[in-house]
Design a protein around this motif. Structure first.
Motif, PDB file in Angstrom:
ATOM      1  N   THR A  29      55.855 -10.911  58.064  1.00  0.00           N
ATOM      2  CA  THR A  29      54.769 -10.594  57.138  1.00  0.00           C
ATOM      3  C   THR A  29      53.790  -9.573  57.712  1.00  0.00           C
ATOM      4  O   THR A  29      52.902  -9.113  56.991  1.00  0.00           O
ATOM      5  CB  THR A  29      54.012 -11.876  56.744  1.00  0.00           C
ATOM      6  N   GLY A  49      55.153  -6.837  59.023  1.00  0.00           N
ATOM      7  CA  GLY A  49      55.957  -5.619  58.932  1.00  0.00           C
ATOM      8  C   GLY A  49      56.747  -5.320  60.179  1.00  0.00           C
ATOM      9  O   GLY A  49      57.276  -4.212  60.332  1.00  0.00           O
ATOM     10  N   ARG A  78      54.035  -8.772  48.226  1.00  0.00           N
ATOM     11  CA  ARG A  78      54.890  -9.041  49.381  1.00  0.00           C
ATOM     12  C   ARG A  78      55.790  -7.867  49.757  1.00  0.00           C
ATOM     13  O   ARG A  78      55.930  -7.529  50.912  1.00  0.00           O
ATOM     14  CB  ARG A  78      55.755 -10.284  49.133  1.00  0.00           C
ATOM     15  N   VAL A  89      54.929  -4.765  52.149  1.00  0.00           N
ATOM     16  CA  VAL A  89      54.938  -4.864  53.612  1.00  0.00           C
ATOM     17  C   VAL A  89      56.162  -4.161  54.196  1.00  0.00           C
ATOM     18  O   VAL A  89      56.049  -3.341  55.116  1.00  0.00           O
ATOM     19  CB  VAL A  89      54.898  -6.343  54.053  1.00  0.00           C
TER      20      VAL A  89
END
Length: 287
Positions: free
Chosen positions: A148, A150, A223, A226
């Motif tokens: 989350t 990246g 979401r 990312v």
């Protein structure tokens, strides 16, 4: 390291300290085992800097500046580190450090998945290429899965004709093997029921996130932004703008290398100068 003027892609002392132990241990193990047959003469930092130079600038190996070690030597190290998973190990180690730095557990539980089709150069074998009919691209497809933040958890490179389903299942297999703690991943509509079912069998809840049909043009998708941002980070490395590698596994290593560069800079709060900025000293010690 040999004495020369630094390039913007060179590692600072702080970043080299994060990477050096694994490379030094790798060389020592090969030396002890008598793999190379002779005593290494080139500095590991010079070699890694040369590989980063290729990754960042996109040049061909034989166009390496002459103040680096010879290009066959540099490529030989790159190929060996790729084959033996050294780049994957470095990425894993640095990812844990960055997550800890951000106050996260070192083992992620949630992830985001996406794919990207890119054109290939003329030296890429036709047998490893294909056509992405949806995006009208002849070349290869990259599948990545990130946490989350990246940060890269797994990568796979295939012919562009490969389906997102096949790529998604392979990514889930890779990611859950490395990070058994994963229980959630978000994907776009290109990943269908097979990925959802495969994720369920692995204990991962795969959620398909679609764009709001009421919004026209560009919009930030929950979401998924990312992983799309991560792809943007990777595109700062010119070697990744097009796929130049003859082997798909080497192509995946180039992606991992770009993320290693990103992770090391996060840990040392450094940035790479752009063409708009003057090159600042990187506080390196020449030995």
């Amino acid at each position: 390291m040999t004495e020369r003027r630094p390039y913007p892609s060179d590692l600072s002392d702080a970043r080299w300290a994060l990477i050096a132990p694994r490379l030094t241990a790798w060389r020592q193990a090969r030396t002890d085992a008598g793999v190379s047959g002779r005593t290494p003469t080139h500095d590991l930092r010079d070699i890694f800097n040369a590989i980063l130079y290729v990754n960042r600038t996109g040049i061909a190996w034989r166009y390496l500046p002459h103040d680096f070690p010879p290009h066959p030597t540099v490529y030989g190290y790159f190929a060996a580190w790729s084959k033996e998973g050294i780049f994957t190990e470095l990425n894993y180690h640095l990812t844990g450090l960055v997550r800890d730095h951000h106050g996260r557990t070192t083992a992620p539980t949630a992830s985001i998945m996406d794919s990207q089709s890119v054109k290939t150069s003329t030296n890429v074998p036709l047998t490893t290429q294909g056509t992405d009919a949806g995006k009208k691209i002849v070349g290869r497809k990259r599948g990545i899965i990130t946490d989350t933040l990246g940060l890269l958890l797994a990568v796979i490179v295939t012919a562009a004709s490969a389906s997102d389903n096949a790529i998604g299942m392979d990514l889930l297999d890779q990611a859950t093997t490395t990070y058994p703690t994963l229980t959630k991943t978000w994907v776009d509509a290109g990943f269908k029921n097979r990925v959802v079912e495969h994720g369920a069998a692995l204990g991962v809840d795969v959620e398909i996130v679609t764009k709001d049909p009421q919004i026209k043009g560009f919009s930030v998708v929950k979401r998924r932004w990312v992983v799309e941002r991560t792809i943007g980070w990777l595109m700062h490395h010119r070697r990744l703008v097009r796929d130049y590698e003859t082997r798909p596994d080497n192509s995946a290593s180039m992606i991992t290398l770009a993320m290693i560069d990103n992770l090391a800079k996060r840990l040392t709060t450094e940035t790479t100068p752009t063409w708009r900025e003057p090159l600042q000293p990187q506080h390196t010690q020449n030995t």
